[in-house]
Design an enzyme around this catalytic site. Structure first.
Site, short mmCIF file in Angstrom:
data_model
loop_
_atom_site.label_atom_id
_atom_site.label_comp_id
_atom_site.label_asym_id
_atom_site.label_seq_id
_atom_site.Cartn_x
_atom_site.Cartn_y
_atom_site.Cartn_z
NE ARG A 151 -1.68 -2.27 2.67
CZ ARG A 151 -1.67 -3.62 2.37
NH1 ARG A 151 -2.84 -4.00 1.66
NH2 ARG A 151 -0.78 -4.27 2.39
CB THR A 152 3.26 2.42 2.48
OG1 THR A 152 2.53 2.20 3.37
CG2 THR A 152 4.03 3.79 2.69
CE LYS A 157 27.16 -3.64 -5.64
NZ LYS A 157 27.54 -2.54 -6.62
NE ARG A 165 7.08 0.40 5.12
CZ ARG A 165 5.83 0.20 4.97
NH1 ARG A 165 5.34 -1.04 4.60
NH2 ARG A 165 4.88 0.84 5.33
CG HIS A 189 3.27 3.90 8.71
ND1 HIS A 189 3.43 4.53 7.50
CD2 HIS A 189 2.87 2.77 8.27
CE1 HIS A 189 3.15 3.98 6.47
NE2 HIS A 189 2.65 2.84 6.70
N1 CP Z 1 -0.59 0.03 5.68
C1 CP Z 1 0.87 -0.23 5.26
O1 CP Z 1 1.58 0.47 5.66
O2 CP Z 1 0.89 -1.27 4.17
P1 CP Z 1 2.05 -1.81 3.52
O3 CP Z 1 2.83 -2.42 4.52
O4 CP Z 1 1.66 -2.68 2.35
O5 CP Z 1 2.67 -0.61 2.96
#
Ligand code: CP
Length: 296
Positions: free
Chosen positions: A49-50, A78, A99, A127
């Protein structure tokens, strides 16, 4: 430049500005105002999603992505450090979406670059952009005024929970946290809520509080964060909901989940009016369009 690192940095006015702007992007606008913008995607952990909604957002604004790809196909294998990686990619892109499994990674990265860094999840930390789409979804359904919300599941490792709980202190919300004792809110998050004067209760059972809730925000037990698989197995599957449990809920209870789900929400709930989690995921695009529009 503005970085987006935790939800604590958002005032109520900041949040409302993004949500109001997102409403403008709720339908395709054909308004490609960011034609020259390139968004760097640095995902050191899996995402559906993100990552995809950031990509959809920048493309709908007329821009494009530069995707580092998986860790395995990058020079991280590396031994390149995160600091060096972001210092290089800031020369290619106008903003970085990061991320990373390590808590504090986005903050650290932001200290090495001048372009905006957007925290797309740092380990069991935060998040914040998920929170913006969660708030957008809550505003569309239950509304953000006089809200009673239950937040259930993995409150210890769940970064979406940490960010949402902190952001809700800007609103008149009562927050009920439901989890096994071993997965309760981290002390530093609870401290922030108390400092903000938030109305907070912690529970180990959902049943007693469910009838009061306007929103039930269910989360996945974050298996990948447990140091010991046996600890995970002891609590897995204990905090799910099925259709019969919702008989005690308000008719207009909104069930949310940041997704992915494993087995916390019985798919039989998907067809009820309670289910808002797929709309919630879809809201990632207009909300991230609004955020990018303000940052770029
Ligand atoms: N909700 C969310 O962060 O989903 P993903 O881990 O798929 O990005």
């Amino acid at each position: 430049h503005d970085h987006v690192l935790t939800a604590k940095q958002f005032s109520r006015a900041d949040i409302e500005a993004v949500l109001d702007r997102a409403a403008d992007f709720d339908r395709p606008t054909g308004d490609t105002r960011h034609t020259d913008s390139l968004l760097g995607l640095l995902f050191f952990e899996p995402s559906t999603r993100t990552k995809m909604s950031f990509e959809a957002a920048i493309k709908r604004l007329g821009g494009d992505v530069l995707d580092m790809g998986s860790v395995d196909s990058s020079s991280v294998t590396k031994g390149e450090s995160l600091a060096d990686t972001v210092r290089v990619i800031e020369g290619y892109a106008d903003a970085l979406v990061l991320r990373h499994p390590q808590q504090g990674a986005a903050k650290m990265a932001s200290e090495f670059v001048d372009v905006p860094v957007i925290n797309a999840g740092d380990g069991a930390g935060h998040h914040p952009t998920q929170t913006l789409l969660d708030l957008y979804s809550i505003r569309e359904n239950a509304g953000l005024d006089d809200l009673t919300i239950g937040i259930m599941g993995d409150l210890k490792y769940g970064r979406t929970v940490h960010s949402l709980a902190q952001a809700l202190t800007n609103f008149d919300a009562t927050q009920h946290f439901v989890s096994p004792e071993s997965l309760a809110l981290p002390p530093e998050v609870r401290y922030d809520l108390d400092e903000a004067g938030a109305a907070v209760e912690e529970h180990t059972e959902l049943a007693g509080v469910l009838p009061e809730l306007d929103v039930l925000y269910v989360t996945r037990i974050q298996r990948e964060r447990f140091p010991d698989e046996n600890e995970y197995r002891a609590v897995a599957s204990a905090y799910g909901i099925d259709r019969s449990m919702l008989e005690d809920a308000k008719d207009d209870l909104s069930v949310m989940h940041p997704l992915p789900r494993v087995d916390e929400i019985d798919p039989a709930i998907d067809d009820t009016d309670h289910a808002t989690y797929f709309d919630q995921a879809h809201n990632g695009v207009p909300v991230r369009m609004a955020l990018l529009d303000s940052l770029l």
